[in-house]
Enzyme design. Structure first.
Site, PDB file in Angstrom:
ATOM      1  N   LYS A  76     -29.822 -39.395 -38.474  1.00  0.00           N
ATOM      2  CA  LYS A  76     -30.227 -38.343 -37.545  1.00  0.00           C
ATOM      3  C   LYS A  76     -29.595 -38.644 -36.193  1.00  0.00           C
ATOM      4  O   LYS A  76     -29.826 -39.707 -35.615  1.00  0.00           O
ATOM      5  CB  LYS A  76     -31.754 -38.283 -37.437  1.00  0.00           C
ATOM      6  CG  LYS A  76     -32.263 -37.142 -36.542  1.00  0.00           C
ATOM      7  CD  LYS A  76     -33.772 -37.236 -36.333  1.00  0.00           C
ATOM      8  CE  LYS A  76     -34.527 -36.974 -37.597  1.00  0.00           C
ATOM      9  NZ  LYS A  76     -35.999 -36.874 -37.333  1.00  0.00           N
ATOM     10  N   ASP A  87     -48.498 -34.478 -36.307  1.00  0.00           N
ATOM     11  CA  ASP A  87     -47.669 -33.351 -36.742  1.00  0.00           C
ATOM     12  C   ASP A  87     -47.614 -33.279 -38.266  1.00  0.00           C
ATOM     13  O   ASP A  87     -46.572 -32.981 -38.840  1.00  0.00           O
ATOM     14  CB  ASP A  87     -46.257 -33.477 -36.163  1.00  0.00           C
ATOM     15  CG  ASP A  87     -45.457 -32.180 -36.289  1.00  0.00           C
ATOM     16  OD1 ASP A  87     -46.094 -31.115 -36.434  1.00  0.00           O
ATOM     17  OD2 ASP A  87     -44.221 -32.228 -36.262  1.00  0.00           O
ATOM     18  N   MET A 105     -31.647 -29.572 -32.237  1.00  0.00           N
ATOM     19  CA  MET A 105     -32.058 -30.680 -31.404  1.00  0.00           C
ATOM     20  C   MET A 105     -31.481 -31.998 -31.901  1.00  0.00           C
ATOM     21  O   MET A 105     -31.156 -32.872 -31.128  1.00  0.00           O
ATOM     22  CB  MET A 105     -33.590 -30.759 -31.356  1.00  0.00           C
ATOM     23  CG  MET A 105     -34.240 -29.470 -30.841  1.00  0.00           C
ATOM     24  SD  MET A 105     -36.040 -29.512 -30.869  1.00  0.00           S
ATOM     25  CE  MET A 105     -36.322 -30.518 -29.427  1.00  0.00           C
ATOM     26  N   ALA A 106     -31.370 -32.122 -33.227  1.00  0.00           N
ATOM     27  CA  ALA A 106     -30.761 -33.303 -33.821  1.00  0.00           C
ATOM     28  C   ALA A 106     -30.019 -32.892 -35.076  1.00  0.00           C
ATOM     29  O   ALA A 106     -30.469 -32.023 -35.826  1.00  0.00           O
ATOM     30  CB  ALA A 106     -31.810 -34.362 -34.147  1.00  0.00           C
TER      31      ALA A 106
END
Length: 497
Positions: free
Chosen positions: A22, A129, A1-2
């Protein structure tokens, strides 16, 4: 995703800094939801400046690609630290090190939770998270929170993240998140409690598939911590129970409150824990990696002996040993059992000396003769009369002394002792008893802000909001600055007279 890169930031001639960059992968750059989450992390992280949070220096877009430049933490994620400890023979992290690590985690979370906008209004920031993957531990022993990608906050001109969308790692989500209810800072407190449980026990409090985790977490059916680590004391179990309460109202109301309870435990159970203990643990755990970077660390002998002690305690506290029918021998409390082939043979013992044979009749006649000789002496009877007179006079003097009235005096209680007793009752969630001790502390020291704040929290826990408001108002008058004063004002605003 990154994609994550290690780069060098040049601030000026000869001034450089190692950073992490990132970059959103091209296949995700066209996904509005992912780009918004990426930019949300940038907006939130840029405004956070704390030693326990990974700092973000810059973000933007270059040639249609979004990037984020952040602090490079020279260390390992907490999840990898735990795996390495298990590979080296530790089923769990030693309790003092685990508690000190979560204390640093709570400091970073409390800073994020109390962030405000330009007008002083709370942003209501929630990480959502928290897990060992998002807690970084540097080789210097620093603990930093990272990855605010799915954090939820009220940002100026930006809508809040939708309610009803479950985000985060399932085993670390609070019950209100699993039920898709709105979450506040207490959801991060729950996640920090799961991390603490995992550090202390080597396993999470709930496991299984998503349905099993949902049912057990929402019903509060967690694995008993002592079944995994029998060496945990009652105070630490009480902290875990409150941090992992299924109801947010029964949980610690802030990360700072959890941090305070853990600090109190550490101060009473491991007051001499060195400040660089985490640094030494990282150096011992990742010796190969540091040596490959030509950064070997000399480990002091006392630390290696302490590691051996912790390892032995882990062996002795294993569930198999704790469930044994007979208690371990006293020797096993000091040293682990050795394999039979390493136990040296003991030399044969010398036979005991023979017991002399005594004639019972002759012994009785000898004793009778000694008694007759003693009674025939005048000195014996003089000694009896003098001793009896002393006993009579002593008894008379004691009777006179007891008959005199003793004046009653009221002695003030040491404020530090009263505060410590109150904290003990608070840890056991005995708010009424805690309030009694905090009031006694204030009777001796009316300007003691610690006792005043603790009394307000005790009243609040009992639901005595009027008394809590009076105590908070007095605390703000005594200490108008600081995070505690801000929290007190927030309570006063939420509970007007």
């Amino acid at each position: 995703m990154a994609m994550v890169y290690r780069g060098k930031y040049t601030a000026g001639p000869g001034i450089t800094k190692i950073v992490v960059i990132k970059r959103v992968l091209s296949e995700y750059a066209d996904d509005p939801a992912f780009v918004e989450m990426f930019l949300n992390e940038a907006r939130i992280s840029v405004g956070l400046n704390h030693g326990n949070i990974v700092q973000v220096f810059d973000f933007g877009q270059v040639d249609g690609e979004y990037f984020l430049a952040m602090e490079f933490v020279d260390g390992q994620p907490l999840s990898r630290v735990m795996k390495r400890l298990k590979a080296k023979g530790f089923a769990w992290m030693p309790a003092p090190l685990a508690v000190s690590t979560v204390i640093e985690l709570c400091r970073g979370l409390h800073h994020a939770h109390t962030r405000t906008d330009e007008d002083g209004a709370s942003l209501g920031l929630v990480h959502r998270d928290i897990s060992p993957d998002n807690v970084l531990v540097s080789y210097e022993g620093e603990v930093k929170v990272s990855d605010f990608g799915i954090a939820k906050a009220r940002l100026a001109g930006r809508p809040q993240t939708e309610v009803g969308v479950i985000k985060g790692k399932y085993p670390y989500l609070a019950p209100e998140q699993l039920k898709q209810w709105p979450a506040d800072a207490r959801a991060d407190v729950y996640a920090a409690g799961v991390v603490l449980f995992e550090l202390l026990c080597g396993e999470r409090p709930v496991s299984g598939n998503e349905l099993e985790i949902f049912q057990r977490a929402t019903e509060g059916r967690l694995t008993p911590a002592r079944s995994l680590n029998p060496s945990l004391d009652d105070d630490l179990l009480a902290i875990l129970k409150r941090a992992l309460a299924p109801s947010p109202d029964e949980r610690y109301r802030s990360a700072e409150a959890l941090q305070q309870s853990l600090s109190d435990w550490l101060g009473s159970r491991a007051p001499r824990l060195p400040t660089h203990a985490r640094k030494l643990l990282m150096a011992w755990s990742f010796q190969e990696e540091l040596a490959a970077q030509h950064r070997p660390v000399a480990l002091p002998e006392p630390f290696l002996r302490q590691l051996q002690t912790w390892r032995d305690e882990k062996i002795l506290a294993s569930p198999a040993l704790a469930a044994a029918s007979s208690p371990p021998s006293p020797v096993m409390h000091e040293w682990p059992a050795l394999p039979p082939e390493l136990v040296p043979e003991r030399p044969p013992r010398a036979p005991p000396p023979p017991v002399p044979v005594v004639n019972a009749q002759a012994a009785r006649e000898f004793s009778r003769a000694r008694l007759q000789t003693l009674l025939a002496r005048d000195s014996f009877w003089w000694a009896v009369m003098v001793g009896g007179s002393c006993v009579i006079l002593g008894t008379f003097a004691l009777a006179r002394a007891w008959s005199r009235p003793v004046p009653m005096t009221t002695q003030a209680v040491d404020p530090r002792l009263a505060y410590a007793r109150g904290q003990e009752h608070s840890l056991r969630q005995e708010s009424a008893a805690a309030a009694v001790w905090f009031r006694r502390c204030l009777e001796s020291a009316p300007s003691n802000t610690d006792c005043r704040l603790a009394l307000a929290k005790a009243y609040e826990a009992q639901g005595r909001m009027t008394d809590a408001r009076d105590a908070y108002e007095r605390f703000v008058e005594l200490q108008p600055q600081g995070a505690e004063a801000d929290a007190a004002r927030a309570f006063l605003r939420a509970h007007p007279p």
